[in-house]
Design an enzyme around this catalytic site. Sequence first.
Site, PDB file in Angstrom:
ATOM      1  N   THR A  39     -15.765 -13.937 -80.942  1.00  0.00           N
ATOM      2  CA  THR A  39     -15.856 -15.391 -80.748  1.00  0.00           C
ATOM      3  C   THR A  39     -14.787 -15.902 -79.789  1.00  0.00           C
ATOM      4  O   THR A  39     -14.934 -16.991 -79.233  1.00  0.00           O
ATOM      5  CB  THR A  39     -15.692 -16.148 -82.081  1.00  0.00           C
ATOM      6  N   GLY A 125      -5.662   3.734 -81.944  1.00  0.00           N
ATOM      7  CA  GLY A 125      -7.108   3.952 -82.005  1.00  0.00           C
ATOM      8  C   GLY A 125      -7.765   3.378 -83.245  1.00  0.00           C
ATOM      9  O   GLY A 125      -8.900   3.677 -83.570  1.00  0.00           O
ATOM     10  N   GLY A 127      -7.966   0.034 -83.853  1.00  0.00           N
ATOM     11  CA  GLY A 127      -8.378  -1.353 -83.667  1.00  0.00           C
ATOM     12  C   GLY A 127      -7.307  -2.312 -84.160  1.00  0.00           C
ATOM     13  O   GLY A 127      -7.616  -3.422 -84.605  1.00  0.00           O
ATOM     14  N   LEU A 128      -6.043  -1.912 -84.086  1.00  0.00           N
ATOM     15  CA  LEU A 128      -4.954  -2.795 -84.526  1.00  0.00           C
ATOM     16  C   LEU A 128      -4.186  -3.373 -83.344  1.00  0.00           C
ATOM     17  O   LEU A 128      -3.110  -3.939 -83.496  1.00  0.00           O
ATOM     18  CB  LEU A 128      -3.995  -2.026 -85.449  1.00  0.00           C
ATOM     19  N   ASP A 175      -6.000 -10.969 -79.447  1.00  0.00           N
ATOM     20  CA  ASP A 175      -4.992  -9.975 -79.841  1.00  0.00           C
ATOM     21  C   ASP A 175      -3.582 -10.474 -79.528  1.00  0.00           C
ATOM     22  O   ASP A 175      -2.661 -10.335 -80.334  1.00  0.00           O
ATOM     23  CB  ASP A 175      -5.259  -8.647 -79.127  1.00  0.00           C
TER      24      ASP A 175
END
Length: 389
Positions: A39, A125, A127-128, A175
Amino acid sequence: MLNQAVYDELLQKYKAHYGKDPAIVAYAPGRIEVLGNHTDYNEGYVFSAAINYGTFFAIAPNDKGVNRIVAGDLMHEVAYPLTDAKPVEKDTWANYVIGTTMGLNALQPQTAGFDAMFLGNIPLGMGLSSSAALEMCTAKAICALYNIDADQVTLAKVGQAAEHHYAGCPCGLLDQISSLCGEDGKLVKTDFRSLKIETIDVGNDVCLLMCNPHARHALVDGQYASRRQACESAVGYFAEKLATPVTALRDVTLANWVAYQSGLDPIVAKRIAHPIGESERVLQGADYLAKGDLIAFGQLLFDSHESSRTLFENSCEELDNVVAITKTIPGVLGARISGGGFGGSAVVLVKTDAADAAAVAIAEAYKAKTGATCDVTRIQPSQGACIVK
Ligand code: GLA
């Protein structure tokens, strides 16, 4: 201090490599996306949090006329010019630092070089957003070294530009904003149109688990870009159909989608239903949190995953298995993909008093179902980026 052992190791390695102490050390955490998938670049809403794992960046001026950066885990140095540094093809980790340096250089030109080193403990790897953490600790450190006065949104945009032009990922701002704006024990709710940021205390009754089934995760391989392109391709269509202005999918409601989707390419129609629904779920979720209804909030996470799985198709078998398993585990309130997708990890909202048992039970059930390993890590919503020395 959070992650003190990593900080101590960095100071020791910095001194061993450069023969001096750093003048400044900055810290930036990774992030977890709790609700609101894809989004951000559609100018919608997201719930996220900064996490209790992060990266430290140590820096001091030099008189060499170049910038030098060392990855503290590899103890490998890359040197790059003060201006017009291009992305490198080898040692691609350096591109996040180089891109961020060049973005800040455009704000305020730097005429001397620096000696820098970074070290962190964000699991890679998963997704943090270890890359956003690296950009934001780089940015904080350089701003402190050169007295560059830049607000959070400006820093986030510098990091985003580094991703776009130096790492090849056309990401949104989620992020970087999450890494900068996190607070202890709080979720970050961001409106990606106004860039208004609120932090929301979810209390001690629930916590988060990150489940990593070791699925492939590569946002730069074109899948992320193709989803973003599908979203943006529908904006003009709705701008013609709706009486109200449409400049991003943010301006399209699910009711609008139902009324007009049949005129779109069927794949595009299916894809865009995801971010449109996600933004509505974040607003609904904010209402549930305000009422203290964590069960309803958790259900939105399950709904979000289902939307990823069936509409956006950015899930994968491993993550679908994790989420299906969590539905059978006592204390779990919700679970979903966290971040770009096509691999990475699932975030689980769980009652705090059941969290340890749930973590073990998820890993065991995953092993029993698939024969493979799923690492489960407890995540504490934590403070955002800061200067530590
Ligand atoms: C990645 C991107 C973010 C955001 C998420 C999906 O993490 O870097 O900008 O788009 O995927 O919500």
